[in-house]
Design a protein around this motif. Sequence first.
Motif, PDB file in Angstrom:
ATOM      1  N   PRO A 153       7.070   6.773  -5.824  1.00  0.00           N
ATOM      2  CA  PRO A 153       6.840   5.326  -5.859  1.00  0.00           C
ATOM      3  C   PRO A 153       8.132   4.523  -5.740  1.00  0.00           C
ATOM      4  N   VAL A 160       4.912   1.426  -7.010  1.00  0.00           N
ATOM      5  CA  VAL A 160       3.815   1.828  -7.897  1.00  0.00           C
ATOM      6  C   VAL A 160       3.164   3.128  -7.450  1.00  0.00           C
ATOM      7  N   HIS A 161       2.919   3.273  -6.159  1.00  0.00           N
ATOM      8  CA  HIS A 161       2.180   4.421  -5.637  1.00  0.00           C
ATOM      9  C   HIS A 161       3.072   5.282  -4.743  1.00  0.00           C
ATOM     10  N   LEU A 199      -5.134   5.001  -2.494  1.00  0.00           N
ATOM     11  CA  LEU A 199      -4.361   5.174  -1.271  1.00  0.00           C
ATOM     12  C   LEU A 199      -5.258   5.119  -0.043  1.00  0.00           C
ATOM     13  N   GLY A 239      -0.728   5.946   1.837  1.00  0.00           N
ATOM     14  CA  GLY A 239      -0.026   5.176   0.828  1.00  0.00           C
ATOM     15  C   GLY A 239      -0.783   3.912   0.490  1.00  0.00           C
ATOM     16  N   ASP A 240      -0.148   3.054  -0.260  1.00  0.00           N
ATOM     17  CA  ASP A 240      -0.714   1.753  -0.607  1.00  0.00           C
ATOM     18  C   ASP A 240      -0.425   0.816   0.562  1.00  0.00           C
ATOM     19  N   GLU A 255       2.826  -1.729   3.742  1.00  0.00           N
ATOM     20  CA  GLU A 255       2.675  -1.995   2.317  1.00  0.00           C
ATOM     21  C   GLU A 255       2.433  -3.501   2.125  1.00  0.00           C
TER      22      GLU A 255
END
Length: 631
Positions: A153, A160-161, A199, A239-240, A255
């Motif tokens: 992260p 965060v992720h 995700l 991912g985010d 992101e």
Amino acid sequence: MRRIVAPLSLLLASAACTSIPAETGGYPEPLVAPILTSPEALDTSTYARPQEARVTHVELDLDLDFAKQRVGGVAELRLLVAPGEERLVLDSYGLEIEKITDSRGAELSYSVGETVEAGGKGAPLTIALNGARNIRIAYKAPADASALQWLSPEQTAGKVHPFLFSQGQAIRNRTWIPTQDSPGIRQTWAARITAPKPLDVVMSGVRQGEPEDLDDGRRAFRFVMDKPVPPYLIALAAGDIDFKAIGPRTGVWAEPSVLPRAHAEVADTEEMVVAAERLYGAYRWGRYDMIVLPPAFPFGGMENPVMTFLTPTFIAGDRSNNGLVAHELAHSWSGNLVTNATWGDSWLNEGVTTYFENRIVEEVYGKKRAEQEAALMYANIQEVLAEVGSDEPGTALSTDGEYELGSAIAYDKGAFFLRTVERIVGRERFDGWLRQWFDGHAFQPATSEMFLADMMENLVASPAEAEALMLRDWIFAPGLPANVAKPDPAAFAEVDTAVAAYTASGAIPAAYAGWTAAEQMRFVDNIPKDRTAAQLAALDTALGLSKTGNNEILFLWLELALMNRYEPAVPQVEAFLAEVGRAKFVRPLFTVLWNEGDWGQPIAKRIYAGTRGSYHAATRAGVDRVLGWTE
């Protein structure tokens, strides 16, 4: 040669292609590209023996385990096997094979040969087919698969992720997919990928519907690529990430905190697609989407079909670097549609694409910008030839040597080859020829000899014109032929005058702030390299080099500063190298530090000790060589 869409038994049988009867085991017939068998099409980077048995389609059912940083599951392969052959050879590098079965579940025997570390070739995975024409391989990719980069992260914008992305070119996909990993063995594919919520997963195939919620806090994503592609173009990222549309068939993922800037930077993409189609025919892949990855991504961009991967380092706020987008889009014709059969012919991908990129830039942004960017390309060629010599065999377009991404020869010399041909035969004739090249070889591999033969048959009008074009010299001889169409010297007339004035008297141009990014790069890259600390401070104060939002210019400034052991720049270099993983920037900066001996080497070692683990394997390998680094 035409696109092959007939039943497999009707595959073209000639000196250049292999014909194998169809045995698809009840599956729908996939679109199958020919296998080239001429001597120059032999790919030494693969263990595969496609004339005997080849993969035509790959189905992946894989789980992304972020806790263990492992990918594993099942790969199902559909095969085309020559009569009398019962052996399939795949490429593998560190894959942990659990079991191989036929479509009925019967186990098949297999062996893994000796691993060749050099060049990342890996080991042959040889399977006894026993009549099977569809096989299932249960496996896991190794924890250190060089195609995969797992980011913590902290390495993302959101913090965060975690994040994961793959980079398969040239032969890294054999570290996470058991298949025949050669650009000349094109395959269709489909995938089901599971990942933990929240995700998102994207791939270089068309997403099928919405993700499926599973009972274990995960989601399943499905993708299909129904056109045969070289295996290095199978790619994923997770991912985010969020999506924002650009036009009816274009959009960008990134992101959440990066998405607004990314979207603004690539807002011209739909216009670029229209311009590309106007030049060389229909875009054949459906959608053209992009994902802006975290800065650890090792390259500027990667032309994965329907989902171009981009570095965030191209975002400048003014679209001055999105020739990169034009380049990756152009690969949808040159590289993805028609692909080099071997990596020694990589110019067929990169050189043709770089030429095409410049034409898109001209269509969308005008001739001045296109000519300036071409002049920068020409300077790259001249710099490389001055460094290694015009007689160096590696400066030929078609080589037997190792393929290196970013080469000024494959990219820029290849582009100037086509610029020269265009100049001699005329743009209208040349454009007609290049369009028919893409049409006639769509979804197929190609070689330099095929490219040359097609030019001689479909473009060259007379023996006198053939002599003037010097085609064989351009492709197979080192250096630059005498007929090279040099860029317009007026493209940078004002900048070159300013460089001369600065060199003579130290006069810093007041007009710099109003110049284009290409003009600013030209100035910074061409002023004298031997500068005092006072001169560097004056440049930085007047031009704002250390504060620029354009990473291409910032890189040139940091490189110049390190060449002169400019201490005030060291903290910025350290911060830059800790954040950015793009090999184009990282390796040269470490090289400059290393070349500065007692001053730079301790700095290089200190920085690299902290950043090496955050770099992709492709970036790491280059810096390891420079620093002589061993784990």
